[in-house]
Design an enzyme around this catalytic site. Sequence first.
Site, PDB file in Angstrom:
ATOM      1  N   GLU A 171      51.070  37.869  23.840  1.00 39.72           N
ATOM      2  CA  GLU A 171      50.401  36.596  24.106  1.00 39.72           C
ATOM      3  C   GLU A 171      49.536  36.293  22.892  1.00 39.72           C
ATOM      4  O   GLU A 171      48.417  36.797  22.769  1.00 39.72           O
ATOM      5  CB  GLU A 171      49.518  36.699  25.354  1.00 39.72           C
ATOM      6  CG  GLU A 171      48.929  35.348  25.736  1.00 39.72           C
ATOM      7  CD  GLU A 171      47.553  35.399  26.392  1.00 39.72           C
ATOM      8  OE1 GLU A 171      47.189  34.415  27.051  1.00 39.72           O
ATOM      9  OE2 GLU A 171      46.829  36.394  26.234  1.00 39.72           O
ATOM     10  N   ASP A 180      48.463  41.181  26.720  1.00 40.39           N
ATOM     11  CA  ASP A 180      47.417  40.176  26.876  1.00 40.39           C
ATOM     12  C   ASP A 180      46.585  40.039  25.598  1.00 40.39           C
ATOM     13  O   ASP A 180      46.231  41.044  24.969  1.00 40.39           O
ATOM     14  CB  ASP A 180      46.515  40.637  28.033  1.00 40.39           C
ATOM     15  CG  ASP A 180      45.547  39.576  28.493  1.00 40.39           C
ATOM     16  OD1 ASP A 180      46.007  38.519  28.936  1.00 40.39           O
ATOM     17  OD2 ASP A 180      44.321  39.809  28.418  1.00 40.39           O
TER      18      ASP A 180
HETATM   19  C1  GLC Z   1      44.855  36.089  28.866  1.00 40.70           C
HETATM   20  C2  GLC Z   1      45.281  35.922  30.299  1.00 40.70           C
HETATM   21  C3  GLC Z   1      44.210  35.189  31.020  1.00 40.70           C
HETATM   22  C4  GLC Z   1      42.933  36.001  30.961  1.00 40.70           C
HETATM   23  C5  GLC Z   1      42.567  36.325  29.530  1.00 40.70           C
HETATM   24  C6  GLC Z   1      41.539  37.408  29.461  1.00 40.70           C
HETATM   25  O1  GLC Z   1      44.758  34.892  28.213  1.00 40.70           O
HETATM   26  O2  GLC Z   1      46.529  35.304  30.359  1.00 40.70           O
HETATM   27  O3  GLC Z   1      44.558  34.906  32.340  1.00 40.70           O
HETATM   28  O4  GLC Z   1      41.886  35.306  31.544  1.00 40.70           O
HETATM   29  O5  GLC Z   1      43.668  36.811  28.805  1.00 40.70           O
HETATM   30  O6  GLC Z   1      42.107  38.646  29.774  1.00 40.70           O
END
Ligand code: GLC
Length: 553
Positions: free
Chosen positions: A277, A216
């Site tokens: 991500e 994440d």
């Molecule tokens: C990432 C997740 C999202 C979350 C954010 C904070 O972008 O995919 O759902 O709100 O991180 O952890």
Amino acid sequence: MAQLEQIAAPGSEWWRSAVIYQIYPRSFADASGDGIGDLPGITSRLDSLKELGVDAIWLSPFMTSPQRDAGYDVADYRDVDPLFGTLDDFDTMLNAAHARGIRVVVDLVPNHSSAQHAWFQEALKAAPGSPERARYIFRDGKGKNGELPPNNWESVFGGGMWERVTEADGTPGQWYLHIFDPTQPDFDWNNEEVREEFRSILRFWLDRGVDGFRVDVAHGMIKADGLPDYTPPADADSMGGGEANVPYWGQDGVHDIYRDWHRVLAEYDGDRALCGEAWMPTLKQTALWVRPDEMHQTFNFPYLMTEWDAKALGDVIRESLDEFGAVGAPSTWVLSNHDVVRHASRLALTDDNPQGEGIGPNTPHKPDTAIGLARARAATTVMLALPGSAYLYQGEELGLPEAMEIPDAFRQDPTWFRTNGERYGRDGCRVPLPWEADAPAFGFNETGASWLPQPADWAAYSREVEEKDETSTLSLYKQLLAVRREHGFGSGSLVWEDAGTHAVAFRRGAVHVLANLGTKPLELPAGATVIVSSQPFDGTALPVDTAVWYTKA
Ligand code: GLC
């Protein structure tokens, strides 16, 4: 299972070509009946994923959490939240998936913890300058009495990025940084104690047998030295896509962390993988996450963000293959996830209703459901023919649109609250799945409870109904996945073909792929035999918003 134990030859690791299905646990299947999906629910429905034909599942967070951001606020990284079950339930689910030849990837949230995490609670009680505070990013405020935040950064969910604490003696004290909600304090990744803790967390899940991690906010963990002020342009994307040189996105220092993690994963057998991500503005920058000694995959968000336009789609595919290829990594492909408008609605969005705001009852000019679905089916037909690894988000195989009429009272996304209702946020893509047409909560559970209300017309999208219909989106996905597997489309290269300015056309071996993104039907070449098409048609003129796989005599 023997299939999972085989040692792959270099270059043929499973993650290079895998189709990975994202499960959003709270909305997949609910065995306990409390209205929130759980791990036993997932175990009970694994056969449907085997039938669909995916190679792996990625589970959004199910660890202990007060659920202020749907589990992306973790209070204990080594346990399962009672909402979702127990560690035993996790092991059962993992073994059941492996027994079906399905790999399991879990979500790791290293940028921030929950404010309920034991370390943050200790930090609040400790004094400024203490080792407890040094695990997070605490700073003195500006102004005469420290009453102003340390800098001007704006949180992704709206509002400022700093929260002031009250010190043990009751006086207003230091401020701490949170890129997201105030209940999600950012760790200080320059602190070796934080690094060691996460090595240990990785090993905890690797020892249990997970096949990899989705990481994440993989581009946010290091902040620029001195935390300089930064004002994004008015049209900037809140997760950083679109802007270069943001002091909290994509700082060079993050790469050392992933080199370190790469070495941890390499201690284990079975090609364990990291997928980042990282919302970066260009594919060239995104590819930095997957250099040979870093992560194995990263999400291709420039591809996800591409509008329904033939030139744009062709260009982003070319650039993805070039940029990821240049660092020896496979490209990934993704059209939907739990943070964006579902692509069956997004691909019909208009300029006055852009991606990023969410869609709700008061949104003007809502996307047309029929156009959106036709485009989504065509887009997926193109995606599953591309070399590399593809991500699917639960429910897209049913053609689910964004839920656009959720009443305000049910909303849970912090975005909605932090912007005072200005942005609807992401609840519309997170509604529990419909499994059966006539069951309570459409078969999501046996009680009818559902943490977000399911639209009344979702009976028609239920798996049970679509399974019986050869023309359904589910039948299309099953066909695409079977033919992709049979022809090995996940690896190898493609040859571009010319079919005019409103089409995307390429060849994978003997199979031609053609998508019509224009406004007029497109003639198929004489002697074409259709293998799969995103919509039924007469086999000669390809309708608009349709894609086809065919061979030629
Ligand atoms: C990432 C997740 C999202 C979350 C954010 C904070 O972008 O995919 O759902 O709100 O991180 O952890």
